[in-house]
Design an enzyme around this catalytic site. Structure first.
Site, PDB file in Angstrom:
ATOM      1  N   CYS A  89       0.823  -1.211   0.000  1.00 60.16           N
ATOM      2  CA  CYS A  89       0.000   0.000   0.000  1.00 60.16           C
ATOM      3  C   CYS A  89       0.857   1.261   0.000  1.00 60.16           C
ATOM      4  O   CYS A  89       0.517   2.263  -0.639  1.00 60.16           O
ATOM      5  CB  CYS A  89      -0.940  -0.003   1.195  1.00 60.16           C
ATOM      6  SG  CYS A  89      -0.111  -0.136   2.801  1.00 60.16           S
ATOM      7  N   HIS A 244      -1.957   1.487   7.196  1.00 63.36           N
ATOM      8  CA  HIS A 244      -2.313   1.399   5.772  1.00 63.36           C
ATOM      9  C   HIS A 244      -2.094   2.758   5.114  1.00 63.36           C
ATOM     10  O   HIS A 244      -2.338   3.799   5.724  1.00 63.36           O
ATOM     11  CB  HIS A 244      -3.783   0.980   5.653  1.00 63.36           C
ATOM     12  CG  HIS A 244      -4.241   0.653   4.269  1.00 63.36           C
ATOM     13  ND1 HIS A 244      -3.515  -0.097   3.374  1.00 63.36           N
ATOM     14  CD2 HIS A 244      -5.383   0.999   3.608  1.00 63.36           C
ATOM     15  CE1 HIS A 244      -4.180  -0.222   2.245  1.00 63.36           C
ATOM     16  NE2 HIS A 244      -5.320   0.444   2.361  1.00 63.36           N
ATOM     17  N   ASN A 265      -8.813   3.822  -2.212  1.00 62.40           N
ATOM     18  CA  ASN A 265      -8.093   2.685  -1.657  1.00 62.40           C
ATOM     19  C   ASN A 265      -7.473   1.865  -2.788  1.00 62.40           C
ATOM     20  O   ASN A 265      -7.727   2.131  -3.971  1.00 62.40           O
ATOM     21  CB  ASN A 265      -9.056   1.815  -0.819  1.00 62.40           C
ATOM     22  CG  ASN A 265      -8.352   1.019   0.253  1.00 62.40           C
ATOM     23  OD1 ASN A 265      -7.123   0.889   0.265  1.00 62.40           O
ATOM     24  ND2 ASN A 265      -9.123   0.452   1.163  1.00 62.40           N
TER      25      ASN A 265
END
Length: 316
Positions: A89, A244, A265
């Site tokens: 990520c 994240h 995302n």
């Protein structure tokens, strides 16, 4: 990833958001989900001497802002990607935001390679699929550049869906060779001119996004976030899962009067609101306002109008 969490959220009178058993994680164990959360605590030596951008009050910002609508000509701003089963990520948020900024500032549509970061940045950025440091990714853009996704496509592009696929991929090897042999690795590199942090007040973050484009943000993920479906997320229930990194693209206020950040995302469009989510703004929900990083694209290796380039540099 348990059903009782979904039931609890949806019955909660003050949750402000809806939960669902997302198909993205239907076959995941808690351990596999944690593996996706690849933000490692940034070492002090990475943060030292990094400038922090703050903005003087005075710019009148809109009540609602969405980078996809502000810059519809930029294809990367519209994208929702999939990091597969790798804890990458940190690389996705960085490569996506810099891609957007090349279009916003130089009118160059380019998709930059997360794979270059994951495979080739090495210990400078962390540990590839085992996690990394978002700020170090931006520093890598300055020192080493990043090739295009066309040159070095993401290794886990299938999201590990095919039969016999291992549930967790190891970090890919750094090849430094374009998949298309007609392309040159060195010539495919694109660079950032700067890397910086943004002050943690909402006004500073909003001004940065409004002025320069999407930014990379990190936040703490709890179990309930995996089940987000719609609404303005705030933590309600579940254990801490990990850190994240994502791409913040705008903000707004819900019909219920809740201020939120609009965030893209990297878990594909089957998750959340077509791959995006809203999270409470102005309360540093899950730490999302305290670790915001970005940089300005460089004209190195880029063919752009010299007057445009000079104007952009002057505006920084």
């Amino acid at each position: 990833m348990q059903d009782p969490v979904v039931e609890y959220i949806n019955r909660h009178p003050n949750a402000g958001w809806k939960a669902d058993m997302n198909s993205r994680f239907s076959n995941y164990t808690v351990g596999q989900f944690k593996h996706l959360l690849g933000v490692l605590p940034t070492p002090k030596n990475v943060i030292e001497d990094v400038p922090v951008r703050a903005y003087p009050k005075g710019l009148k910002l809109p009540k609602q802002f969405d980078a996809r609508k502000a810059w519809p000509q930029c294809s990367s701003v519209q994208d929702i990607l999939d990091q597969g089963h790798c804890g990458s990520c940190w690389a996705f948020g960085a490569a996506e935001a810099l891609s957007d900024r090349f279009c916003i500032h130089y009118n160059v549509n380019v998709t930059l390679s997360e794979n270059d970061l994951v495979a080739c940045c090495g210990f400078q950025c962390g540990d590839g699929c085992e996690g990394g440091y978002p700020l170090a990714a931006w520093q890598y853009f300055i020192s080493s550049g990043v090739v295009t996704a066309e040159c070095d496509p993401y290794f886990d592009d299938a999201g590990c869906q095919h039969p016999g696929c291992e549930p967790l991929y190891p970090t890919p090897q750094c090849q430094k060779q374009c998949k298309d042999l007609n392309q040159n690795w060195v010539d495919s590199k694109r660079y950032s001119a700067t890397a910086y942090r943004i002050a943690s007040k909402p006004y500073d973050i909003m001004t940065e996004v409004f002025t320069n484009g999407p930014v990379e943000v990190s936040f703490s993920v709890f179990e309930d976030f995996a089940h987000y479906k719609s609404g303005v997320y705030k933590y309600i229930k579940g254990d801490y899962m990990g850190g994240h990194a994502v791409k913040l693209i705008g903000w707004g206020t819900s019909d219920d009067g809740v201020d939120y950040w609009l965030v893209a995302n990297s878990w594909n469009r089957s998750w959340g609101e077509d791959g995006l989510f809203k999270i409470a703004r102005g309360t540093n929900e899950c730490g999302i306002e305290e670790d915001v990083v970005a940089g300005m694209p460089s004209t190195k290796n880029l063919v752009v109008d010299s007057a445009v380039a000079a104007e952009q540099r002057a505006s920084w």
